[in-house]
Design a protein around this motif. Structure first.
Motif, short mmCIF file in Angstrom:
data_model
loop_
_atom_site.label_atom_id
_atom_site.label_comp_id
_atom_site.label_asym_id
_atom_site.label_seq_id
_atom_site.Cartn_x
_atom_site.Cartn_y
_atom_site.Cartn_z
N MET A 78 -32.61 -30.12 30.70
CA MET A 78 -33.94 -30.64 30.43
C MET A 78 -34.53 -31.20 31.74
SD MET A 78 -36.39 -30.86 28.44
CE MET A 78 -35.55 -30.06 27.09
N ARG A 108 -44.21 -11.73 33.15
CA ARG A 108 -44.81 -10.42 32.93
C ARG A 108 -46.00 -10.19 33.87
NH1 ARG A 108 -45.19 -11.49 26.66
NH2 ARG A 108 -45.89 -13.41 27.66
N ASN A 109 -46.78 -11.25 34.10
CA ASN A 109 -47.91 -11.12 35.02
C ASN A 109 -47.66 -12.03 36.23
OD1 ASN A 109 -50.29 -11.15 36.37
ND2 ASN A 109 -51.59 -11.46 34.57
N ILE A 122 -38.69 -20.14 29.39
CA ILE A 122 -39.70 -19.48 28.55
C ILE A 122 -39.95 -20.34 27.31
CG2 ILE A 122 -39.43 -17.04 29.19
CD1 ILE A 122 -37.07 -16.96 27.24
N GLN A 164 -40.24 -16.96 22.73
CA GLN A 164 -40.03 -15.80 23.61
C GLN A 164 -38.55 -15.51 23.85
OE1 GLN A 164 -42.39 -17.72 26.55
NE2 GLN A 164 -44.22 -16.51 26.09
N ALA A 216 -33.71 -24.22 29.42
CA ALA A 216 -34.59 -25.40 29.33
C ALA A 216 -35.49 -25.29 28.10
CB ALA A 216 -35.44 -25.49 30.59
N GLY A 238 -39.11 -16.69 33.35
CA GLY A 238 -40.22 -17.49 32.83
C GLY A 238 -40.88 -18.27 33.96
N LEU A 258 -42.73 -24.87 34.53
CA LEU A 258 -41.40 -25.38 34.86
C LEU A 258 -40.63 -24.42 35.76
CD1 LEU A 258 -39.38 -27.64 34.47
CD2 LEU A 258 -38.51 -26.45 32.45
N1 LIG Z 1 -43.35 -27.95 31.48
C1 LIG Z 1 -42.43 -28.90 31.46
O1 LIG Z 1 -42.58 -29.98 32.03
C2 LIG Z 1 -41.14 -28.68 30.68
C3 LIG Z 1 -40.12 -29.63 30.77
C4 LIG Z 1 -38.93 -29.41 30.09
C5 LIG Z 1 -38.76 -28.26 29.32
N2 LIG Z 1 -39.77 -27.37 29.22
C6 LIG Z 1 -39.56 -26.14 28.41
O2 LIG Z 1 -39.55 -25.05 29.30
C7 LIG Z 1 -40.13 -23.91 28.69
C8 LIG Z 1 -41.28 -23.41 29.56
O3 LIG Z 1 -42.31 -24.39 29.60
P1 LIG Z 1 -43.57 -24.21 30.56
O4 LIG Z 1 -44.39 -25.43 30.40
O5 LIG Z 1 -43.12 -23.80 31.93
O6 LIG Z 1 -44.28 -22.97 29.83
P2 LIG Z 1 -45.22 -21.88 30.48
O7 LIG Z 1 -45.99 -22.44 31.62
O8 LIG Z 1 -45.97 -21.23 29.36
O9 LIG Z 1 -44.18 -20.82 31.09
C9 LIG Z 1 -43.55 -19.82 30.34
C10 LIG Z 1 -43.58 -18.57 31.19
O10 LIG Z 1 -42.78 -17.56 30.59
C11 LIG Z 1 -43.34 -16.32 30.95
N3 LIG Z 1 -42.88 -15.31 30.00
C12 LIG Z 1 -43.27 -15.13 28.72
N4 LIG Z 1 -42.62 -14.09 28.19
C13 LIG Z 1 -41.81 -13.60 29.16
C14 LIG Z 1 -40.91 -12.50 29.22
N5 LIG Z 1 -40.72 -11.70 28.18
N6 LIG Z 1 -40.24 -12.31 30.37
C15 LIG Z 1 -40.43 -13.12 31.46
N7 LIG Z 1 -41.28 -14.16 31.44
C16 LIG Z 1 -41.97 -14.38 30.31
C17 LIG Z 1 -44.85 -16.53 30.88
O11 LIG Z 1 -45.54 -15.71 31.80
P3 LIG Z 1 -46.11 -14.27 31.38
O12 LIG Z 1 -46.95 -14.47 30.16
O13 LIG Z 1 -46.86 -13.80 32.60
O14 LIG Z 1 -44.91 -13.44 31.10
C18 LIG Z 1 -44.99 -17.99 31.33
O15 LIG Z 1 -45.36 -18.06 32.68
C19 LIG Z 1 -40.56 -24.33 27.29
O16 LIG Z 1 -39.56 -23.96 26.37
C20 LIG Z 1 -40.67 -25.84 27.41
O17 LIG Z 1 -40.44 -26.49 26.20
C21 LIG Z 1 -40.95 -27.53 29.90
#
Ligand SMILES: NC(=O)c1ccc[n+]([C@@H]2O[C@H](COP(=O)([O-])OP(=O)(O)OC[C@H]3O[C@@H](n4cnc5c(N)ncnc54)[C@H](OP(=O)(O)O)[C@@H]3O)[C@@H](O)[C@H]2O)c1
Length: 258
Positions: A113, A33-34, A66, A70, A90, A7, A11
């Motif tokens: 987290m 994926r991309n 992710i 997902q 996470a 993912g 994060l």
């Molecule tokens: N952002 C934060 O500050 C934060 C803090 C704590 C916890 N979290 C948790 O961490 C997780 C991710 O958050 P985020 O903000 O980083 O989300 P995000 O930017 O949407 O990242 C998720 C990534 O997963 C990839 N993905 C989706 N399907 C996939 C697959 N089948 N295989 C491999 N990669 C795949 C997506 O890229 P593609 O579409 O190119 O595959 C995307 O880049 C969430 O559950 C969130 O609640 C986030």
């Protein structure tokens, strides 16, 4: 250690950069994926792939960053090729019990987290695990200690950790923005006001972490009787400074609990 991050979004990328810069001697693979937008990570020695199974058998820690919807797709893909792995998730809202059921007893579920300050070695990453996985969790704790602090918490506080540490990043940034705004009102251009505000917050945080004392003791050091600091503090509290923050954090927690 061999760390496999699935993912590569906000994060996942922050953790990959953090490990590359602040936790030496690790091999990091990150997938999505991309991959176009994350190929630059290769310059830091990180392996970037679209294949979630690429080198996963060698991983000491698998980190899931992710979205919740997902997780089943990703686990269905990797589970047939792994066993006896530590999976640090996470993914918000997926409990240890739920994750453990999904990954089976041959793998160990750990909940983490982190926040995006992992990229700068400055995340407060709360970690929870069941007693039986205490030993296996030590590598995860050590890794995230390199990326900031890594308190071990009771899982029932994970939602609270999400609000305080992950959403907390946005709350702290909003404070800095407001301080910058005030700086402009009292005569600075925005760049100077922002630089002063950010450094002041960093300095205050460093004092707290260095001295490990109650904030009020440090506040007392900068508060002269009848001076400008106490006048400012009193005015802010009259307008609900602390109570609005407490209420905001409690509202965020209420939202997360649904
Ligand atoms: N952002 C934060 O500050 C934060 C803090 C704590 C916890 N979290 C948790 O961490 C997780 C991710 O958050 P985020 O903000 O980083 O989300 P995000 O930017 O949407 O990242 C998720 C990534 O997963 C990839 N993905 C989706 N399907 C996939 C697959 N089948 N295989 C491999 N990669 C795949 C997506 O890229 P593609 O579409 O190119 O595959 C995307 O880049 C969430 O559950 C969130 O609640 C986030």
């Amino acid at each position: 250690m061999n760390v496999h991050i699935i993912g590569g979004g906000n994060l996942g990328v922050a953790i990959a950069i953090g490990i590359a810069k602040y936790s030496k001697g690790n091999q990091v693979t990150i997938t999505r994926r991309n991959t176009t937008s994350i190929l630059h990570l290769e310059q830091l020695g990180v392996t970037v792939s679209t294949d979630n199974k690429h080198g996963i058998q060698e991983a000491d820690i698998i980190i899931l960053t992710i979205k919740p919807y997902q997780i089943d797709t990703v686990l269905n893909e990797i589970l047939p090729v792994i066993s006896n792995k530590v999976i640090a998730s996470a993914v918000s809202g997926v409990s240890i019990e739920n994750l453990q059921k999904k990954i089976g007893n041959s793998n160990s579920a750990i909940r983490i987290m982190p926040n995006i300050a992992s990229q700068f070695g400055a995340s407060a990453t709360c970690i929870a695990f069941n007693e039986q996985h205490k030993e296996k969790a030590q590598n995860v704790v050590a890794l995230f200690q390199d990326l900031g602090t890594a308190p071990i918490i009771d899982e029932k506080l994970m939602d609270a950790a999400t609000v305080l540490a992950a959403s907390g990043t946005a709350f702290a940034l909003r404070y800095i923005r407001a301080s910058m705004q005030a700086g402009i009102e009292i005569g600075f251009d925005w760049q100077t006001a922002l630089a002063i505000s950010a450094q002041t917050v960093k300095g205050a945080a460093e004092m707290i972490m260095e001295e490990n004392i109650h904030p009020e003791q440090l506040i007392d050091r900068v508060t002269t009787p009848q001076g400008c600091t106490i006048a400012g503090l009193s005015e802010m509290e009259t307008h609900g400074f602390s109570s609005s923050l407490v209420r905001g954090i409690k509202a965020a927690l209420k939202k997360i609990k649904g």
